[in-house]
Design a protein around this motif. Structure first.
Motif, PDB file in Angstrom:
ATOM      1  N   VAL A  70      -5.566   0.712  -6.407  1.00  0.00           N
ATOM      2  CA  VAL A  70      -5.048   2.087  -6.363  1.00  0.00           C
ATOM      3  C   VAL A  70      -4.015   2.301  -7.460  1.00  0.00           C
ATOM      4  O   VAL A  70      -4.024   3.325  -8.150  1.00  0.00           O
ATOM      5  CB  VAL A  70      -4.471   2.408  -4.967  1.00  0.00           C
ATOM      6  CG1 VAL A  70      -3.722   3.726  -4.974  1.00  0.00           C
ATOM      7  CG2 VAL A  70      -5.574   2.431  -3.927  1.00  0.00           C
ATOM      8  N   THR A  93       0.385   7.857  -6.062  1.00  0.00           N
ATOM      9  CA  THR A  93      -0.648   8.885  -6.221  1.00  0.00           C
ATOM     10  C   THR A  93      -0.155  10.271  -5.809  1.00  0.00           C
ATOM     11  O   THR A  93      -0.746  11.265  -6.200  1.00  0.00           O
ATOM     12  CB  THR A  93      -1.895   8.550  -5.386  1.00  0.00           C
ATOM     13  OG1 THR A  93      -1.536   8.512  -4.011  1.00  0.00           O
ATOM     14  CG2 THR A  93      -2.483   7.228  -5.807  1.00  0.00           C
ATOM     15  N   ILE A 110      -6.524  -4.012  -2.681  1.00  0.00           N
ATOM     16  CA  ILE A 110      -6.620  -2.556  -2.529  1.00  0.00           C
ATOM     17  C   ILE A 110      -5.428  -1.868  -3.182  1.00  0.00           C
ATOM     18  O   ILE A 110      -5.585  -0.881  -3.909  1.00  0.00           O
ATOM     19  CB  ILE A 110      -6.742  -2.178  -1.041  1.00  0.00           C
ATOM     20  CG1 ILE A 110      -8.084  -2.646  -0.491  1.00  0.00           C
ATOM     21  CG2 ILE A 110      -6.560  -0.682  -0.840  1.00  0.00           C
ATOM     22  CD1 ILE A 110      -8.196  -2.546   1.012  1.00  0.00           C
ATOM     23  N   SER A 111      -4.228  -2.385  -2.945  1.00  0.00           N
ATOM     24  CA  SER A 111      -3.028  -1.783  -3.531  1.00  0.00           C
ATOM     25  C   SER A 111      -3.048  -1.873  -5.050  1.00  0.00           C
ATOM     26  O   SER A 111      -2.690  -0.911  -5.742  1.00  0.00           O
ATOM     27  CB  SER A 111      -1.779  -2.463  -2.979  1.00  0.00           C
ATOM     28  OG  SER A 111      -1.712  -2.319  -1.585  1.00  0.00           O
ATOM     29  N   ALA A 165       1.594   2.042  -3.574  1.00  0.00           N
ATOM     30  CA  ALA A 165       0.388   2.524  -4.252  1.00  0.00           C
ATOM     31  C   ALA A 165       0.063   3.962  -3.852  1.00  0.00           C
ATOM     32  O   ALA A 165      -0.258   4.797  -4.703  1.00  0.00           O
ATOM     33  CB  ALA A 165      -0.780   1.608  -3.935  1.00  0.00           C
ATOM     34  N   ILE A 166       0.165   4.251  -2.578  1.00  0.00           N
ATOM     35  CA  ILE A 166      -0.118   5.615  -2.110  1.00  0.00           C
ATOM     36  C   ILE A 166       0.956   6.578  -2.600  1.00  0.00           C
ATOM     37  O   ILE A 166       0.664   7.699  -3.007  1.00  0.00           O
ATOM     38  CB  ILE A 166      -0.254   5.640  -0.575  1.00  0.00           C
ATOM     39  CG1 ILE A 166      -1.502   4.865  -0.157  1.00  0.00           C
ATOM     40  CG2 ILE A 166      -0.304   7.067  -0.053  1.00  0.00           C
ATOM     41  CD1 ILE A 166      -1.609   4.615   1.330  1.00  0.00           C
ATOM     42  N   PRO A 204       0.814  -1.219   0.000  1.00  0.00           N
ATOM     43  CA  PRO A 204       0.000   0.000   0.000  1.00  0.00           C
ATOM     44  C   PRO A 204       0.847   1.269   0.000  1.00  0.00           C
ATOM     45  O   PRO A 204       0.427   2.297  -0.533  1.00  0.00           O
ATOM     46  CB  PRO A 204      -0.834  -0.115   1.275  1.00  0.00           C
ATOM     47  CG  PRO A 204      -0.112  -1.063   2.132  1.00  0.00           C
ATOM     48  CD  PRO A 204       0.639  -1.981   1.227  1.00  0.00           C
TER      49      PRO A 204
END
Length: 111
Positions: A91, A41, A87-88, A37-38, A34
């Motif tokens: 994203v 962004t 989720i990752s 992925a974050i 994650p």
């Protein structure tokens, strides 16, 4: 190298293998997937701010997934790994889809 360690951690956790590196590698996966992925962004931030925000976001996302799984009485290690992977991946997929292609910053403002 980080991708190999994270993937090994996820595979060891999903396979329920009895290995001394399972715990640390799985923890690395739960923070790296994650976090990456974050971090993808947050392109506009400086590198240090991006790293801090992505690590904090990864911890928060892990806590939210764990809390949701505990609240629904569906806690499992495999479920947590699968949820964080999903989720990752979602994203990262959204980041790739939303990236403008072929236009520079100046051209996007004129249209």
């Amino acid at each position: 190298m980080a991708v190999v360690v994270a993937t090994t951690g996820a595979v060891l956790a999903l396979a329920d293998a009895d290995s001394p590196v399972r715990g640390p590698f799985t923890l690395f996966f739960l923070l790296a997937a994650p976090g990456t992925a974050i971090g993808a962004t947050l392109r506009g931030l400086e590198p240090f701010g991006r790293a801090v925000a992505s690590i904090a976001g990864a911890v928060a996302l892990n806590l939210l997934v764990a809390q949701g799984m505990l609240a629904t009485h569906s806690w499992s290690v495999r479920g947590g790994i699968v949820a964080m992977t999903a989720i990752s991946s979602l994203v990262l997929l959204l980041v790739l889809v939303r990236r403008p292609r072929g236009r520079t910053e100046r051209r996007r403002r004129t249209f």
